[in-house]
Write a protein that holds these residues in place. Structure first.
Motif, PDB file in Angstrom:
ATOM      1  N   SER A 209       0.567  -0.845   0.262  1.00 42.55           N
ATOM      2  CA  SER A 209      -0.290   0.084   0.018  1.00 42.55           C
ATOM      3  C   SER A 209       1.135   1.213   0.031  1.00 42.55           C
ATOM      4  O   SER A 209       0.080   2.571  -0.386  1.00 42.55           O
ATOM      5  CB  SER A 209      -0.673  -0.380   1.269  1.00 42.55           C
ATOM      6  OG  SER A 209      -0.174  -0.208   2.104  1.00 42.55           O
ATOM      7  N   ASP A 212       1.214   2.763  -3.512  1.00 40.69           N
ATOM      8  CA  ASP A 212       0.010   2.408  -4.360  1.00 40.69           C
ATOM      9  C   ASP A 212      -0.134   3.971  -4.901  1.00 40.69           C
ATOM     10  O   ASP A 212      -0.271   4.906  -3.947  1.00 40.69           O
ATOM     11  CB  ASP A 212      -1.061   2.451  -3.072  1.00 40.69           C
ATOM     12  CG  ASP A 212      -3.023   2.661  -3.827  1.00 40.69           C
ATOM     13  OD1 ASP A 212      -2.559   1.884  -4.837  1.00 40.69           O
ATOM     14  OD2 ASP A 212      -3.785   3.630  -3.359  1.00 40.69           O
ATOM     15  N   GLU A 216      -3.921   4.998  -1.229  1.00 36.85           N
ATOM     16  CA  GLU A 216      -4.177   4.721  -0.238  1.00 36.85           C
ATOM     17  C   GLU A 216      -4.309   4.443   1.224  1.00 36.85           C
ATOM     18  O   GLU A 216      -2.779   4.044   0.824  1.00 36.85           O
ATOM     19  CB  GLU A 216      -5.488   3.513  -1.143  1.00 36.85           C
ATOM     20  CG  GLU A 216      -5.942   4.059  -2.430  1.00 36.85           C
ATOM     21  CD  GLU A 216      -7.269   4.389  -1.597  1.00 36.85           C
ATOM     22  OE1 GLU A 216      -7.771   4.662  -0.474  1.00 36.85           O
ATOM     23  OE2 GLU A 216      -7.948   4.048  -2.141  1.00 36.85           O
ATOM     24  N   ASP A 220      -7.465   1.267   4.157  1.00 38.79           N
ATOM     25  CA  ASP A 220      -8.493   1.752   1.979  1.00 38.79           C
ATOM     26  C   ASP A 220      -7.857   0.277   1.312  1.00 38.79           C
ATOM     27  O   ASP A 220      -8.835   0.269   0.034  1.00 38.79           O
ATOM     28  CB  ASP A 220      -7.846   2.916   2.031  1.00 38.79           C
ATOM     29  CG  ASP A 220      -8.636   3.557   3.085  1.00 38.79           C
ATOM     30  OD1 ASP A 220      -9.448   3.539   3.866  1.00 38.79           O
ATOM     31  OD2 ASP A 220      -7.996   5.045   3.133  1.00 38.79           O
ATOM     32  N   PHE A 221      -6.366   0.640   1.634  1.00 39.97           N
ATOM     33  CA  PHE A 221      -5.754  -0.643  -0.179  1.00 39.97           C
ATOM     34  C   PHE A 221      -6.329  -1.838   0.064  1.00 39.97           C
ATOM     35  O   PHE A 221      -7.175  -2.727  -0.575  1.00 39.97           O
ATOM     36  CB  PHE A 221      -4.316  -0.143   0.603  1.00 39.97           C
ATOM     37  CG  PHE A 221      -3.997  -1.059  -0.647  1.00 39.97           C
ATOM     38  CD1 PHE A 221      -3.774  -0.781  -2.046  1.00 39.97           C
ATOM     39  CD2 PHE A 221      -3.236  -2.662  -0.713  1.00 39.97           C
ATOM     40  CE1 PHE A 221      -2.944  -1.196  -3.241  1.00 39.97           C
ATOM     41  CE2 PHE A 221      -2.210  -2.976  -2.092  1.00 39.97           C
ATOM     42  CZ  PHE A 221      -2.680  -2.474  -2.836  1.00 39.97           C
ATOM     43  N   PRO A 224     -11.271  -1.899  -0.653  1.00 47.08           N
ATOM     44  CA  PRO A 224     -11.487  -0.694  -1.340  1.00 47.08           C
ATOM     45  C   PRO A 224     -13.051  -0.623  -1.100  1.00 47.08           C
ATOM     46  O   PRO A 224     -13.870  -1.550  -1.050  1.00 47.08           O
ATOM     47  CB  PRO A 224     -11.260  -0.898  -2.625  1.00 47.08           C
ATOM     48  CG  PRO A 224     -10.561  -2.144  -2.191  1.00 47.08           C
ATOM     49  CD  PRO A 224     -10.294  -2.837  -1.246  1.00 47.08           C
ATOM     50  N   SER A 233      -3.812   2.722 -10.490  1.00 47.30           N
ATOM     51  CA  SER A 233      -4.546   1.588  -9.450  1.00 47.30           C
ATOM     52  C   SER A 233      -5.337   0.514 -10.229  1.00 47.30           C
ATOM     53  O   SER A 233      -4.312  -0.526  -8.546  1.00 47.30           O
ATOM     54  CB  SER A 233      -5.776   1.890  -8.910  1.00 47.30           C
ATOM     55  OG  SER A 233      -5.190   3.671  -8.409  1.00 47.30           O
ATOM     56  N   ARG A 237      -2.968  -2.771  -8.460  1.00 42.58           N
ATOM     57  CA  ARG A 237      -4.081  -4.202  -7.818  1.00 42.58           C
ATOM     58  C   ARG A 237      -3.584  -5.655  -8.419  1.00 42.58           C
ATOM     59  O   ARG A 237      -3.518  -6.459  -7.681  1.00 42.58           O
ATOM     60  CB  ARG A 237      -5.103  -3.461  -7.448  1.00 42.58           C
ATOM     61  CG  ARG A 237      -5.628  -2.737  -6.962  1.00 42.58           C
ATOM     62  CD  ARG A 237      -7.009  -2.147  -6.134  1.00 42.58           C
ATOM     63  NE  ARG A 237      -6.906  -1.703  -5.521  1.00 42.58           N
ATOM     64  CZ  ARG A 237      -7.391  -0.803  -3.854  1.00 42.58           C
ATOM     65  NH1 ARG A 237      -7.068  -2.489  -4.107  1.00 42.58           N
ATOM     66  NH2 ARG A 237      -7.186  -0.633  -3.533  1.00 42.58           N
ATOM     67  N   LYS A 273       1.187  10.233   4.132  1.00 45.73           N
ATOM     68  CA  LYS A 273      -1.014  10.797   3.497  1.00 45.73           C
ATOM     69  C   LYS A 273      -1.350  11.111   4.329  1.00 45.73           C
ATOM     70  O   LYS A 273      -2.403  11.949   4.135  1.00 45.73           O
ATOM     71  CB  LYS A 273      -1.269   8.886   3.047  1.00 45.73           C
ATOM     72  CG  LYS A 273      -0.094   8.050   1.911  1.00 45.73           C
ATOM     73  CD  LYS A 273      -0.553   6.936   1.330  1.00 45.73           C
ATOM     74  CE  LYS A 273       0.201   6.153   0.391  1.00 45.73           C
ATOM     75  NZ  LYS A 273       0.000   4.975   0.415  1.00 45.73           N
ATOM     76  N   ARG A 277      -3.691  14.286   2.806  1.00 44.90           N
ATOM     77  CA  ARG A 277      -5.239  14.344   3.073  1.00 44.90           C
ATOM     78  C   ARG A 277      -5.486  15.591   4.434  1.00 44.90           C
ATOM     79  O   ARG A 277      -7.093  15.749   3.673  1.00 44.90           O
ATOM     80  CB  ARG A 277      -5.516  12.890   3.911  1.00 44.90           C
ATOM     81  CG  ARG A 277      -5.710  11.670   2.588  1.00 44.90           C
ATOM     82  CD  ARG A 277      -6.121  10.360   3.382  1.00 44.90           C
ATOM     83  NE  ARG A 277      -6.082   9.569   2.316  1.00 44.90           N
ATOM     84  CZ  ARG A 277      -6.618   7.688   2.506  1.00 44.90           C
ATOM     85  NH1 ARG A 277      -7.779   8.108   3.507  1.00 44.90           N
ATOM     86  NH2 ARG A 277      -6.672   7.387   1.557  1.00 44.90           N
TER      87      ARG A 277
END
Length: 466
Positions: A209, A212, A216, A220-221, A224, A233, A237, A273, A277
């Motif tokens: 992750s 990613d 994410e 979340d990874f 999802p 993405s 995955r 991250k 955010r």
């Protein structure tokens, strides 16, 4: 098995055979020789001994032609040729052991077995297959002292002994778990295969992750919320699933990734991250009043508040999962505190009506819906004194910060804490923080400042925020 025990084992006639083989290899060729005589000499040397991929020499003179072929195949195999997915003690018999090898092959040995048993099919008839010979060499490599490895070791045709020593005795002397660690194998406890595979999937998702492309977070990874993914993405995955399947078949891949993507690196990416955010949430709120219907990310006050509360919870949970005695835990605590303080700073900086300049549409008049500060922290003013609904709400961010070592961690962010304190003391702000919030904030900052090393002249040392 101890070095002393190994030293008492005799080689018998093996050394004589070895010296003869050595002379055969090192002696100069005769003046006149035919190709057939050279071939015969080479064949004779191969028939009496074999040096394994680990560098240990074995006497295979007493094995039949077919078994010698198996022995050479096994002893010369590299770790990439035969892979142990995991090993374990057989629950119903603690003195017996099982090795699960790639290609769904299982190898068992122990007190209940006269000789190791392999499920590959070539072990039928009582003679060892290549997997058994490979396993015997691995056990000798992991446990035997150097003096033992430097000798030529005699192998039994059925794989029951190495130099008259049962392989189970080698495991018993050190322990299967310790041998697995030495050989970089996975030792399985009482978990089922399904449970192990699920753990591998969880670990791989957490590790991968960090790269990613959508940014994410680990949760979340792994889970999802949306099945709609961008092309990068979606491809990423697919790569993750591919690597996970490889890690299930070969646990060394997972262990290698853990060494590369270490906890400190994971934490740095995680908090980067979180901070990204946080910035996006504040920016989406600041831009919302001008164009609330834009397809670009826009948050009203309530939505922004929910996003920030979620980020605080994620930071709390991540920090709570870290062990305080692990390397890098202090750095993780500093980064976690920094993320929380950045969130708090952004909230106290928005103690105003977010929709004040809007005249083109109806906007919320309730401060809990138009003021981010009031929405998350509450507040009192001349118009709204000591309202119980706002004075007793949770102390946003501060309750989370109380879990950190105050003097050691928070002093790294003293400059930003000081700025937050100045904004809380602003007499021109629409709302003052509730007394319970101010009391908690002053308690944290005073304790942090008190433990900060004083600079010459008596002032508190201040470190810039990293």
């Amino acid at each position: 098995m101890s070095a002393e025990a190994f030293s008492k084992l005799t080689i018998g006639k093996t050394m004589v055979t070895t010296r003869a083989a050595a002379r055969a290899r090192t002696a100069p060729p005769p003046q006149r020789s035919t190709s057939s005589s050279i071939s015969s000499s080479s064949s004779s040397a191969e028939d009496v001994e074999c040096q394994s991929a680990s560098g240990i020499t074995y006497d295979i003179a007493g094995l039949s032609h077919e078994v010698r072929k198996r022995a050479r195949h096994g002893l010369l195999s590299q770790n990439d040729d035969i892979k142990v997915k995991y090993c374990k003690t057989i629950p119903e018999d603690p003195k017996s052991y099982m090795f699960y090898i790639a290609d769904d092959i299982s190898l068992r040995m122990g007190e209940r077995y006269d000789a190791p048993k392999c499920s590959c099919g070539a072990n039928v008839g009582g003679n060892a297959c290549k997997h058994i010979f490979w396993m015997l060499d691995q056990l000798v490599k992991a446990e035997a002292p150097e003096s033992f490895k430097s000798q030529t070791l005699r192998l039994a045709a059925d794989g029951s002994t190495v130099k008259d020593t049962h392989p189970t005795n080698i495991i018993d002397s050190k322990g299967l778990k310790e041998i697995a660690e030495d050989l970089d194998w996975t030792f399985q406890d009482d978990r089922t295969v399904e449970e192990i595979e699920e753990e591998v999937r969880e670990d791989m998702a957490t590790l991968l992750s960090v790269f990613d492309p959508a940014g994410e977070l680990p949760d979340d990874f792994r889970n999802p919320e949306s099945s709609i993914l961008s092309e990068p993405s979606r491809k990423y995955r697919e790569v993750q699933e591919f690597l996970t399947e490889l890690a299930i078949d070969d646990p060394r891949l997972l262990r290698g990734l853990r060494d590369i993507i270490d906890p400190t690196f994971q934490a740095h990416v995680f908090f980067d991250k979180i901070n990204d955010r946080t910035s996006r949430a504040f920016r989406a709120l600041d831009e919302y009043p001008a164009n609330p219907d834009s397809t670009v990310e826009r948050y009203d006050v309530a939505t922004c508040a929910d996003k920030l509360k979620d980020l605080v919870t994620r930071v709390e949970e991540y920090y709570g999962e870290q062990k305080g005695d692990e390397p890098g835990s202090r750095d993780i605590a500093i980064r976690a505190a920094e993320s929380l303080i950045i969130i708090l700073h952004g909230v106290v900086s928005r103690n105003f009506n977010a929709y004040e300049d809007i005249t083109t549409r109806i906007v919320p008049e309730d401060p809990s819906e138009n003021n981010l500060f009031f929405c998350l922290i509450g507040g009192v003013s001349d118009a709204l004194p000591q309202d119980e609904a706002t004075a007793n709400r949770d102390r946003f961010v501060l309750d989370a910060l109380r879990a950190f070592p105050q003097g050691d961690i928070l002093r790294n962010h003293w400059e930003m804490l000081r700025t937050i304190g100045e904004k809380l003391d602003d007499d021109n702000a629409p709302f003052k923080a509730p007394p319970s919030f101010m009391s908690a904030f002053l308690s944290i900052t005073s304790e942090s400042r008190k433990r900060t090393n004083p600079e010459p002249g008596g002032s508190s040392a201040k470190r810039p925020m990293k």
